[in-house]
Design an enzyme around this catalytic site. Structure first.
Site, PDB file in Angstrom:
ATOM      1  CB  SER A 148     -25.156  37.219  16.555  1.00  0.00           C
ATOM      2  OG  SER A 148     -26.556  37.333  16.543  1.00  0.00           O
ATOM      3  N   GLY A 157     -36.912  32.273  20.857  1.00  0.00           N
ATOM      4  CA  GLY A 157     -37.802  33.412  21.038  1.00  0.00           C
ATOM      5  C   GLY A 157     -37.563  34.477  19.985  1.00  0.00           C
ATOM      6  CD1 TRP A 158     -33.242  37.872  18.036  1.00  0.00           C
ATOM      7  CD2 TRP A 158     -34.004  36.994  16.129  1.00  0.00           C
ATOM      8  NE1 TRP A 158     -32.889  38.723  17.006  1.00  0.00           N
ATOM      9  CE2 TRP A 158     -33.356  38.210  15.821  1.00  0.00           C
ATOM     10  CE3 TRP A 158     -34.574  36.269  15.083  1.00  0.00           C
ATOM     11  CZ2 TRP A 158     -33.243  38.708  14.531  1.00  0.00           C
ATOM     12  CZ3 TRP A 158     -34.476  36.767  13.779  1.00  0.00           C
ATOM     13  CH2 TRP A 158     -33.819  37.966  13.522  1.00  0.00           C
ATOM     14  CG  ASN A 199     -26.651  31.264  21.127  1.00  0.00           C
ATOM     15  OD1 ASN A 199     -26.760  30.658  20.072  1.00  0.00           O
ATOM     16  ND2 ASN A 199     -27.219  32.443  21.329  1.00  0.00           N
ATOM     17  CB  CYS A 213     -31.236  39.782  20.831  1.00  0.00           C
ATOM     18  SG  CYS A 213     -30.029  38.630  20.155  1.00  0.00           S
ATOM     19  N   GLY A 214     -29.378  38.672  23.341  1.00  0.00           N
ATOM     20  CA  GLY A 214     -28.084  38.645  24.017  1.00  0.00           C
ATOM     21  C   GLY A 214     -26.946  39.249  23.217  1.00  0.00           C
ATOM     22  CG  HIS A 215     -25.379  37.839  20.356  1.00  0.00           C
ATOM     23  ND1 HIS A 215     -26.143  36.707  20.197  1.00  0.00           N
ATOM     24  CD2 HIS A 215     -24.255  37.456  21.004  1.00  0.00           C
ATOM     25  CE1 HIS A 215     -25.484  35.672  20.713  1.00  0.00           C
ATOM     26  NE2 HIS A 215     -24.354  36.105  21.201  1.00  0.00           N
TER      27      HIS A 215
END
Length: 568
Positions: free
Chosen positions: A456, A128-129, A452, A231-233
Site C-alpha cells: 500500500s 487476511g486481506w 509490514n 485494513c490497516g491502510h
C-alpha cells in the site's frame, strides 16, 4: 428430579452399603486430585522452559488442567506446535544476530512451493486481506478486508497451504532418500492473519484453536473492533480499549495452553494511525481521547439524528458534518489544558503528573478524572472545559489521537502476554521504527518486533534510492524488527504477471506464452515447468509400487510412454 427404576436401585445400594460407596467415591476423588496435581506440575515445568521465559499469564497451571478434560495433553500432538518451536528458534537466532526473517505473503500452493525453494526465506505468511479478496470461502463471497468473512476463512487457507507443504516435503524427502541429496525445506513455519479474533473471548479461543489445528505456527491479532475493522491502510478503523485487546491475547494463550501447543501470538496495534475508539472504559486510553473545549454545544450525534428525521439529503448532512467539526476543534485533555493554563502552570502540572505516576501510583497513565483533579490542584481558579462526548459518532465511537506514543503505550501493555509486537504504520519510516523499538526495549529488551512492508506504500515516493530500498529490511532488523513481510506480494505478483501474459496473448497467441512463461521457467530453473512432477506424480508412483509390490508398474505408471514432460 425424575426417579426411575435405575435411580431407585442405585439409591438402595447407597443405603445398604454406604461405607463401600463412600470409599469408591473417595478413591475416585483422590485419583482426580492426583491427576490434577501431576498434570499441573507438568504444565508448570513446561512454562518454565526457554520457550516461555518472557511470557506472562494471569491464570495458573491448575486452571489449564481443569479445562483440558481427563486426557493428558500429550495424547494430542499438533504439527503446528512443532512448526512453532521451529519458528521460535529462528526468532531467537535472528534477533540475537540482528538479522531479519523476511518473507512474502503467498496466496496458493504454487507460490508457497516457490518461496520454499529460496534458502534465505525461512517463514511463510498468509494474509487476511488476500483471503478476503481472492479466496472463495463458505459464503462464496470475495470482498475488501473488513474482517467480515466467516472466521474459518483464513484457517482454511492455512490448512490448504500446510497440506501442500506436507505433500512437497514428502515428495522432496523421497527424492533425497533415493539420490542421497539434501531436500528442500518445504515446511516453512506459517504466520497467519487472525484479524481481530472475530468476537469475544470464546470466539477468539475457537479461532486460535482452528489455527493450531490447521497448521499455523503463529497468528497476529490487531486491536481493532469487530464490526469496525478495516485494513490497516484504510480510514475508518475503530480501535478497542486496551483491556479488550489484552483479553484477546490472554484468550489465545489460554486456548493453546489447554491444547498443550507452543504456537506464537503476535500483538498488532493500529493505534499509531487510528482515529476512532469504541469505548472510554479503559483509563489507559484517556490521554489520547479527543474532545471539544466549548460549552453548551449540541453533540454531533444529536444534530445528525435530527437531520435524518427531517429527511435532509446525504450531501447536506456531509457538509454539515464538516462544518460541525470545523467549528468545534478537537483536542486531547492535556492539549485543552495547555490552552487554558499559563506555560508555567502547565509545566507544574506535567511535573506533578510525572511525580504522581512514578513515585505514588507506579504506572504510566492517569485517568481523565485524575488529570482533572491534578489540573484543579495546580490552577484552582481556572475552569478547564473539555467534552469528549459531544464529538462522538452516531455509533458512539470516541475521537482518538492516533500517534506513535499511543502505539508505544499499548504495546508495553501487550508485550508480556504476547510473543511479538507488530507496529502498523502509515509510511515506511526507519526513524519512526527506531524510536518505537527504543521505547519498547527499555522495558522488554527481548521482545521481537514485526513490520509490514506494505504494498500500500508508494515506496518510490518516500525518498528511497536503490541502495536504501535494498538495505531497508536489514536496517530494520538491527532495531529488533525480526519478522518483516510484504503481506500482499503474492497477490500483486500474480496480478501483474498474469495481466502481462493475457494482454500479450490476445494478440500474439502461443508466442506470448512461450516467451513470457515457458522460456522464463527454463531459464530461471522454476520447477513448475514440469508441472506433473511438481504436483507429486512420481511420489504417487512410488506409493503405488509399494502397495502393489511392483505389479502394474509398467502399465499404470504415470511416467510411461505417454508422459509428455520427457520433452523437457
Amino acid at each position: 428430579m425424575l426417579f426411575n427404576r435405575s435411580t431407585s436401585r442405585t439409591l438402595k445400594k447407597l443405603v445398604s452399603s454406604p461405607g463401600k460407596s463412600l470409599r469408591a467415591y473417595s478413591s475416585k476423588a483422590k485419583s482426580t486430585e492426583d491427576f490434577l496435581s501431576s498434570e499441573s506440575a507438568k504444565v508448570e515445568k513446561w512454562w518454565a522452559s526457554r520457550r516461555f521465559q518472557n511470557v506472562s499469564r494471569p491464570y495458573s497451571a491448575i486452571d489449564v488442567v481443569k479445562h483440558r478434560g481427563s486426557l493428558p495433553a500429550n495424547t494430542s500432538v499438533y504439527p503446528s506446535s512443532h512448526q512453532a518451536r521451529k519458528l521460535f528458534n529462528l526468532l531467537e537466532e535472528n534477533f540475537k544476530r540482528g538479522t531479519p526473517l523476511h518473507t512474502l505473503g503467498v496466496i496458493d500452493p504454487v507460490q508457497m512451493s516457490q518461496l520454499a525453494r529460496c534458502k534465505k526465506i525461512k517463514v511463510a505468511y498468509i494474509s487476511g486481506w488476500a483471503c478476503s479478496s481472492t479466496l472463495v470461502g463458505s459464503t462464496n463471497e470475495v470482498s475488501p478486508d473488513f474482517g467480515d468473512y466467516p472466521y474459518d476463512t483464513v484457517p482454511n487457507q492455512v490448512e490448504r497451504i500446510f497440506k501442500a507443504q506436507g505433500l512437497h516435503d514428502r515428495k522432496a524427502f523421497l527424492e533425497a532418500s533415493i539420490k542421497g541429496s539434501v531436500p528442500v525445506d518445504y515446511l516453512k513455519p506459517i504466520i497467519a492473519d487472525a484479524d481481530m479474533g472475530h468476537g469475544g473471548p470464546t470466539t477468539v479461543m475457537k479461532v486460535a484453536k482452528l489455527f493450531a489445528e490447521k497448521g499455523a505456527a503463529a497468528i497476529h491479532l490487531e486491536d481493532q473492533m469487530v464490526g469496525g475493522k478495516r485494513c490497516g491502510h484504510l480510514s475508518g478503523a475503530v480501535l478497542v480499549p486496551t483491556a479488550t485487546h489484552l483479553m484477546r491475547l490472554i484468550s489465545t494463550r489460554f486456548q493453546w495452553d489447554i491444547m498443550g501447543t507452543e504456537n506464537l501470538v503476535i500483538a498488532r496495534t493500529d493505534s499509531c494511525n487510528g482515529k476512532l475508539l469504541s469505548s472510554s472504559s479503559d483509563p489507559r486510553d484517556h490521554e489520547f481521547i479527543k474532545g471539544i473545549i466549548k460549552e453548551n454545544v449540541v453533540p454531533w450525534s444529536e444534530k445528525l439524528i435530527e437531520m435524518e428525521n427531517k429527511k435532509v439529503s446525504n450531501s447536506t448532512i456531509s457538509a454539515m458534518e464538516q462544518e460541525w467539526y470545523h467549528e468545534n476543534e478537537l483536542f486531547t485533555f492535556e492539549e485543552a489544558l495547555a490552552k487554558s493554563l499559563t506555560s508555567g502552570e502547565f509545566e507544574t502540572y506535567k511535573a506533578k503528573k510525572e511525580d504522581l505516576m512514578t513515585n505514588k501510583l507506579n504506572r504510566t497513565y492517569l485517568s481523565l478524572r485524575e488529570m482533572k483533579l491534578l489540573a484543579q490542584e495546580v490552577a484552582p481558579s481556572k475552569k478547564v472545559i473539555f467534552d469528549w462526548d459531544a464529538p462522538k459518532t452516531k455509533e458512539g465511537y470516541y475521537m482518538f489521537k492516533g500517534c506513535i506514543e499511543a502505539a508505544i503505550r499499548r504495546s508495553l501493555v501487550f508485550a508480556p502476554y504476547s510473543d511479538l509486537i507488530w507496529l502498523e504504520t502509515k509510511t515506511p519510516d526507519l526513524e519512526q521504527a527506531r524510536s518505537f523499538s527504543s521505547e519498547i526495549h527499555k522495558f522488554f529488551p527481548a521482545t521481537k518486533l514485526v513490520y509490514n512492508l506494505s504494498p500500500s506504500f508508494n515506496w518510490s515516493a518516500h525518498g528511497f534510492d536503490d541502495k536504501a530500498l535494498k538495505s531497508f529490511i536489514w536496517d530494520l532488523a538491527k532495531e529488533g524488527f525480526t519478522v518483516q513481510l510484504v503481506s500482499l506480494a503474492g497477490l500483486h505478483s500474480d496480478g501483474v504477471s498474469f495481466w502481462e501474459l493475457a494482454n500479450n496473448f490476445q494478440n500474439d497467441g502461443m508466442k506470448a506464452y512461450v516467451e513470457q512463461v515457458q522460456r522464463r521457467e527454463k531459464e530461471s530453473n522454476c520447477d513448475v515447468l514440469t508441472h506433473q512432477l511438481w504436483s507429486g506424480a512420481e511420489y504417487v508412483d512410488s506409493l503405488m509400487k509399494v502397495v502393489q509390490n511392483g505389479a502394474s508398474s509398467q502399465t499404470l505408471s504415470t511416467s510411461g510412454e505417454s508422459f509428455t514432460e520427457t520433452q523437457f
